[in-house]
Design an enzyme around this catalytic site. Structure first.
Site, short mmCIF file in Angstrom:
data_model
loop_
_atom_site.label_atom_id
_atom_site.label_comp_id
_atom_site.label_asym_id
_atom_site.label_seq_id
_atom_site.Cartn_x
_atom_site.Cartn_y
_atom_site.Cartn_z
CB CYS A 160 10.27 13.39 -27.08
SG CYS A 160 11.95 13.20 -26.42
CB CYS B 272 13.37 14.81 -22.53
SG CYS B 272 13.34 16.44 -21.76
CB SER B 273 10.66 18.03 -24.22
OG SER B 273 11.97 18.53 -23.98
CB CYS B 274 13.37 15.47 -29.04
SG CYS B 274 15.03 15.50 -28.34
#
Lengths: 96, 195
Positions: free
Chosen positions: B103, B106-108
């Site tokens: 991702c 960010c952090s999906c």
């Protein structure tokens, strides 16, 4: 405008650090991180703000602060920004 | 980040915020604990491993999984989404192709199916580099692929999450679905490892 979180393809961040534990299965590295996670989930569930607003608040952090902050420090920053914006807390109320 | 001084300061500020929200009736500490425990109990790489083992042993399920991941994992009782609905796309490794998930923004991550993401997945180093030089990044994880293997990098979003279907290891024809589940690692489901 470009946001600092959009790092795909950028250079200069160094090697990927996979930690001492290559499996890295600990979800939180301190109790406060778990509290921040739980608080954010509750605030979204309660409809105080939604996930898109939350992401936006992380992404619009000043670049220098964003890069210096750990993952959950960014979350805590975004929560405080949104709570002030929504009028849940007064400006400066959460300062030390 | 691990500095105890910083930790003490931020711990204090988080406690102050929680107390204030509790005082105003917006959150309740006990409910937070419950929700956190439930979340952690329901989110594990074991879920992803079970999906993979089923795909290895049931060709019809595998076909449905690759065609529509969201519906196929629902057959096994798994929801792809959390607070918001999400689409799950499952991408298959073959003898010639390898898939890896990131991702960049960010952090999906498919948290329900993989558990909370590892720190490196959320790091600027991984997010910036794996799209530019996936082969080099994979090698740093000890995942060295043949030069002619085609690597596809999937960039997650708020709406779409990805899960890698690793290749079934050779010599596992006699294993039960449960034994196959035990072979699947979290990193193989992200694509930073093979099995």
């Amino acid at each position: 405008m470009a946001r600092i979180n959009d790092v795909g393809g950028m250079t200069g961040f160094g090697p990927v650090v996979t930690a001492d534990d290559p499996d890295d299965t600990e979800p939180f590295h301190a109790d406060w991180e778990a509290r921040v996670f739980a608080l954010n989930s509750a605030l979204v569930r309660e409809g105080v703000y939604n996930l898109d607003e939350f992401r936006d608040a992380v992404e619009t952090m000043p670049p220098g602060e964003y890069l210096a902050a750990s993952y959950y420090e960014r979350w805590f920053h975004a929560i405080r920004v949104l709570l002030e914006r929504k009028g849940v807390v007064a400006a400066g109320e959460l300062d030390d | 980040m691990s500095g105890t001084h910083t930790d003490a300061a931020i711990s204090r500020r988080v406690r102050k915020l929680e107390a204030l929200l509790e005082e105003r009736g917006i959150v309740a500490g006990a409910a937070l604990d419950e929700a956190l425990d439930a979340f952690l109990a329901g989110s594990s790489p074991l879920n992803g491993a079970r999906i993979v083992a089923r795909a290895w042993t049931d060709p019809a399920f595998k076909e449905r999984l690759l065609a529509d991941g969201t519906s196929a994992v629902a057959e096994l009782g798994y929801a792809a989404g959390g607070v918001q609905p999400q689409r799950l796309r499952v991408v298959e490794n073959t003898a010639r192709t390898h898939n890896v998930v990131v991702c960049t923004l960010c952090s999906c991550y498919p948290v329900r199916l993989l558990g909370p993401s590892p720190s490196w997945y959320k790091s600027e180093a991984y997010r910036s580099r794996v799209v530019r030089e996936p082969r080099a990044v994979l090698a740093e994880f000890g995942c060295v692929l043949p030069a002619d293997t085609e690597i596809t990098v999937w960039d997650s979003s708020a709406e779409t999450r990805y899960l890698v279907l690793p290749r079934r290891p050779a010599g596992t024809d006699d294993l039960t679905e449960q034994a196959l589940t035990d072979l699947v690692t979290r990193n193989a489901l992200i694509g930073t490892a093979t099995l």
